[in-house]
Design a protein around this motif. Structure first.
Motif, PDB file in Angstrom:
ATOM      1  N   ASN A 159      -2.245  -6.977   7.354  1.00 12.07           N
ATOM      2  CA  ASN A 159      -2.800  -6.038   6.379  1.00 12.07           C
ATOM      3  C   ASN A 159      -3.192  -6.820   5.136  1.00 12.07           C
ATOM      4  N   SER A 160      -4.486  -7.008   4.931  1.00  8.25           N
ATOM      5  CA  SER A 160      -4.979  -7.790   3.800  1.00  8.25           C
ATOM      6  C   SER A 160      -4.910  -6.987   2.506  1.00  8.25           C
ATOM      7  N   TYR A 161      -4.643  -7.695   1.402  1.00  3.32           N
ATOM      8  CA  TYR A 161      -4.658  -7.068   0.082  1.00  3.32           C
ATOM      9  C   TYR A 161      -6.043  -7.137  -0.573  1.00  3.32           C
ATOM     10  N   GLU A 162      -7.034  -7.549   0.174  1.00  4.16           N
ATOM     11  CA  GLU A 162      -8.365  -7.784  -0.373  1.00  4.16           C
ATOM     12  C   GLU A 162      -8.931  -6.564  -1.087  1.00  4.16           C
ATOM     13  N   ASN A 163      -8.756  -5.375  -0.497  1.00  8.25           N
ATOM     14  CA  ASN A 163      -9.337  -4.165  -1.083  1.00  8.25           C
ATOM     15  C   ASN A 163      -8.305  -3.301  -1.799  1.00  8.25           C
ATOM     16  N   TYR A 164      -7.106  -3.823  -1.963  1.00 15.09           N
ATOM     17  CA  TYR A 164      -6.011  -3.038  -2.531  1.00 15.09           C
ATOM     18  C   TYR A 164      -6.318  -2.566  -3.953  1.00 15.09           C
ATOM     19  N   THR A 165      -6.656  -3.484  -4.843  1.00 15.23           N
ATOM     20  CA  THR A 165      -6.890  -3.129  -6.246  1.00 15.23           C
ATOM     21  C   THR A 165      -8.068  -2.179  -6.396  1.00 15.23           C
ATOM     22  N   ASN A 166      -9.137  -2.418  -5.648  1.00 13.02           N
ATOM     23  CA  ASN A 166     -10.303  -1.527  -5.717  1.00 13.02           C
ATOM     24  C   ASN A 166      -9.944  -0.109  -5.278  1.00 13.02           C
ATOM     25  N   SER A 167      -9.106   0.001  -4.241  1.00 10.75           N
ATOM     26  CA  SER A 167      -8.693   1.323  -3.761  1.00 10.75           C
ATOM     27  C   SER A 167      -7.899   2.057  -4.833  1.00 10.75           C
ATOM     28  N   VAL A 168      -7.015   1.339  -5.512  1.00  6.13           N
ATOM     29  CA  VAL A 168      -6.211   1.953  -6.569  1.00  6.13           C
ATOM     30  C   VAL A 168      -7.096   2.403  -7.732  1.00  6.13           C
ATOM     31  N   TYR A 220       0.847  -1.201   0.000  1.00  4.37           N
ATOM     32  CA  TYR A 220       0.000   0.000   0.000  1.00  4.37           C
ATOM     33  C   TYR A 220       0.882   1.250   0.000  1.00  4.37           C
ATOM     34  N   LEU A 221       1.907   1.231   0.839  1.00  2.07           N
ATOM     35  CA  LEU A 221       2.781   2.389   0.978  1.00  2.07           C
ATOM     36  C   LEU A 221       3.581   2.614  -0.296  1.00  2.07           C
ATOM     37  N   GLU A 222       4.118   1.549  -0.868  1.00  7.01           N
ATOM     38  CA  GLU A 222       4.880   1.679  -2.115  1.00  7.01           C
ATOM     39  C   GLU A 222       4.018   2.247  -3.240  1.00  7.01           C
ATOM     40  N   THR A 223       2.802   1.736  -3.355  1.00  2.00           N
ATOM     41  CA  THR A 223       1.919   2.192  -4.428  1.00  2.00           C
ATOM     42  C   THR A 223       1.524   3.651  -4.224  1.00  2.00           C
ATOM     43  N   ALA A 224       1.213   4.026  -2.991  1.00  2.00           N
ATOM     44  CA  ALA A 224       0.831   5.408  -2.693  1.00  2.00           C
ATOM     45  C   ALA A 224       1.967   6.378  -3.006  1.00  2.00           C
ATOM     46  N   LEU A 225       3.206   5.900  -2.923  1.00  2.00           N
ATOM     47  CA  LEU A 225       4.365   6.749  -3.209  1.00  2.00           C
ATOM     48  C   LEU A 225       4.893   6.528  -4.629  1.00  2.00           C
ATOM     49  N   MET A 226       3.988   6.025  -5.506  1.00  2.00           N
ATOM     50  CA  MET A 226       4.237   5.963  -6.950  1.00  2.00           C
ATOM     51  C   MET A 226       5.350   5.000  -7.364  1.00  2.00           C
ATOM     52  N   ASN A 227       5.579   3.943  -6.618  1.00  2.00           N
ATOM     53  CA  ASN A 227       6.567   2.962  -7.062  1.00  2.00           C
ATOM     54  C   ASN A 227       6.030   2.203  -8.271  1.00  2.00           C
ATOM     55  N   LYS A 228       6.737   2.285  -9.396  1.00  2.00           N
ATOM     56  CA  LYS A 228       6.277   1.657 -10.634  1.00  2.00           C
ATOM     57  C   LYS A 228       7.085   0.416 -10.996  1.00  2.00           C
ATOM     58  N   TYR A 229       8.372   0.395 -10.638  1.00  2.00           N
ATOM     59  CA  TYR A 229       9.231  -0.715 -11.043  1.00  2.00           C
ATOM     60  C   TYR A 229      10.037  -1.256  -9.870  1.00  2.00           C
ATOM     61  N   LYS A 231      16.365  -8.704 -13.017  1.00  2.00           N
ATOM     62  CA  LYS A 231      14.967  -8.842 -13.413  1.00  2.00           C
ATOM     63  C   LYS A 231      14.253  -7.512 -13.194  1.00  2.00           C
ATOM     64  N   ILE A 232      13.406  -7.148 -14.146  1.00  2.00           N
ATOM     65  CA  ILE A 232      12.650  -5.895 -14.053  1.00  2.00           C
ATOM     66  C   ILE A 232      11.174  -6.226 -13.917  1.00  2.00           C
ATOM     67  N   TYR A 233      10.573  -5.795 -12.804  1.00  2.00           N
ATOM     68  CA  TYR A 233       9.153  -6.006 -12.539  1.00  2.00           C
ATOM     69  C   TYR A 233       8.408  -4.681 -12.649  1.00  2.00           C
ATOM     70  N   LYS A 234       7.160  -4.748 -13.121  1.00  2.00           N
ATOM     71  CA  LYS A 234       6.326  -3.547 -13.215  1.00  2.00           C
ATOM     72  C   LYS A 234       5.094  -3.706 -12.337  1.00  2.00           C
ATOM     73  N   ASN A 235       4.777  -2.653 -11.585  1.00  2.00           N
ATOM     74  CA  ASN A 235       3.594  -2.644 -10.721  1.00  2.00           C
ATOM     75  C   ASN A 235       2.336  -2.524 -11.587  1.00  2.00           C
ATOM     76  N   ASP A 236       1.470  -3.533 -11.542  1.00  2.00           N
ATOM     77  CA  ASP A 236       0.236  -3.510 -12.340  1.00  2.00           C
ATOM     78  C   ASP A 236      -0.744  -2.453 -11.858  1.00  2.00           C
ATOM     79  N   ASN A 237      -0.517  -1.932 -10.660  1.00  2.00           N
ATOM     80  CA  ASN A 237      -1.448  -0.966 -10.065  1.00  2.00           C
ATOM     81  C   ASN A 237      -0.760   0.352  -9.719  1.00  2.00           C
TER      82      ASN A 237
END
Length: 341
Positions: free
Chosen positions: A223-232, A18-27, A51-57
């Motif tokens: 901290n559940s990821y259940e509502n993570y995608t919906n929040s994004v 949640y924290l990484e996504t809120a602070l715009m982490n993309k890769y 390896k290069i990973y991309k945040n889907d959200n």
């Protein structure tokens, strides 16, 4: 953050999603041999041993918050609630006309609390004082077997009562706190760790360096990821689009469906000058360190440019100083010429 205690060093925000996504982490860029499987990230490619990973959200550089909480309210939340809040509401000094967010919507599950049922090895306890001998460890059992995707956060107040320094290893992850006499030591005794590599027996094992410690407020939170995608997805409905930027400026367009606060992932500074639809606009500090601009419903053009604070004043002083030096030089030269004749 599980690492050295310097406030200027961060290791992927301890993989708190949640924290990484809120602070715009993309890769994420990690070594090919590293054990790493981030939730919600897609492997783009592997090359040159990485390896290069991309945040889907991942979130854009700007988006709208329609609700807010005060700094005081934010400070009363636990770490899990704070992380979740970042994807739902802004943290501001004064909410003003912004709709107030109901913090009871935030879900933090307590898996363990206190020190009564922990197992101590090579540690003597006397009240709240714990004396750790060599090979000391604290084992926290977790009877709740989580099958949901999410994070297990260990929080505690931990203080070395003699030197202030300590070394921890939490399920294989190291943390070092330097002596209070070290100028780079961060003055903090409350910690939160994203517990990685939970064993099959659901045990958190904390290895502790020798010394006398105060250990308080121990909690294990989930901290559940259940509502993570919906929040994004909800927060991206009014995102800043057609973004153009360089070192000192940024422009974009936003369609505001409901009046609120435009969050910009740009560090707050008084040197920024922001215009909305061509008119100068006030802005404020949001989420501790970023920029927020309050906008009414409708479509808006956003432009901002940066000028170093007091740049004009310092430039004027430099010019007048240079002029003064030239004038003094000319006066002295004229006097010298007169005296020689």
């Amino acid at each position: 953050i599980a690492q050295m205690d310097s406030p200027s060093r961060y290791s992927n925000l301890d993989h708190r999603l949640y924290l990484e996504t809120a602070l715009m982490n993309k890769y994420y860029i990690v070594r090919s041999g590293a054990s790493f499987s981030p939730y919600g990230f897609t492997l783009l490619k592997e090359l040159n041993g990485y390896k290069i990973y991309k945040n889907d959200n991942y979130l854009p550089v700007g988006f709208m918050y329609n609700q807010a909480v005060s700094v005081e309210q934010f400070n009363q939340l636990d770490e899990v609630q704070k992380d979740q809040l970042m994807l739902q509401a802004a943290v501001v000094e004064q909410a003003g006309s912004l709709e107030k967010f109901n913090t009871k919507k935030l879900r933090s599950e307590v898996l363990f609390k206190g020190m009564d049922n922990v197992k101590l090895e090579n540690i003597d306890k006397n009240g709240d004082v714990y004396t750790a001998r060599p090979n000391a460890s604290i084992q926290i059992p977790l009877n709740n077997k989580q099958v949901k995707a999410g994070e297990t956060i260990l929080k505690m107040n931990l203080k070395n009562l003699t030197t202030g320094s300590l070394m921890l290893n939490i399920n294989g992850t190291n943390f070092e706190k330097r002596s209070v006499n070290n100028i780079y030591s961060y003055p903090k005794d409350n910690y939160a760790f994203n517990v990685q590599n939970l064993q099959n027996n659901r045990m958190i094992n904390i290895s502790l360096s020798p010394g006398q410690y105060s250990i308080k407020n121990v909690e294990v939170l989930f901290n559940s990821y259940e509502n993570y995608t919906n929040s994004v997805n909800e927060i991206k409905r009014s995102e800043l689009k057609n973004v153009h930027y360089d070192e000192n400026s940024l422009q974009g367009k936003v369609n505001v469906r409901k009046s609120g606060l435009l969050f910009l992932s740009v560090p707050y500074s008084k040197g920024w000058h922001i215009k909305v639809d061509g008119k100068d606009t006030d802005f404020e500090q949001v989420n501790g360190t970023f920029i927020g601009v309050r906008l009414p419903k409708g479509k808006h053009d956003i432009s901002m440019h940066y000028v170093t604070p007091y740049f004009k004043e310092s430039t004027a002083i430099s010019i007048f100083t240079a002029i003064g030096i030239v004038v003094v030089y000319l006066i002295k030269r004229r006097k010298k010429v007169k005296s020689s004749t």
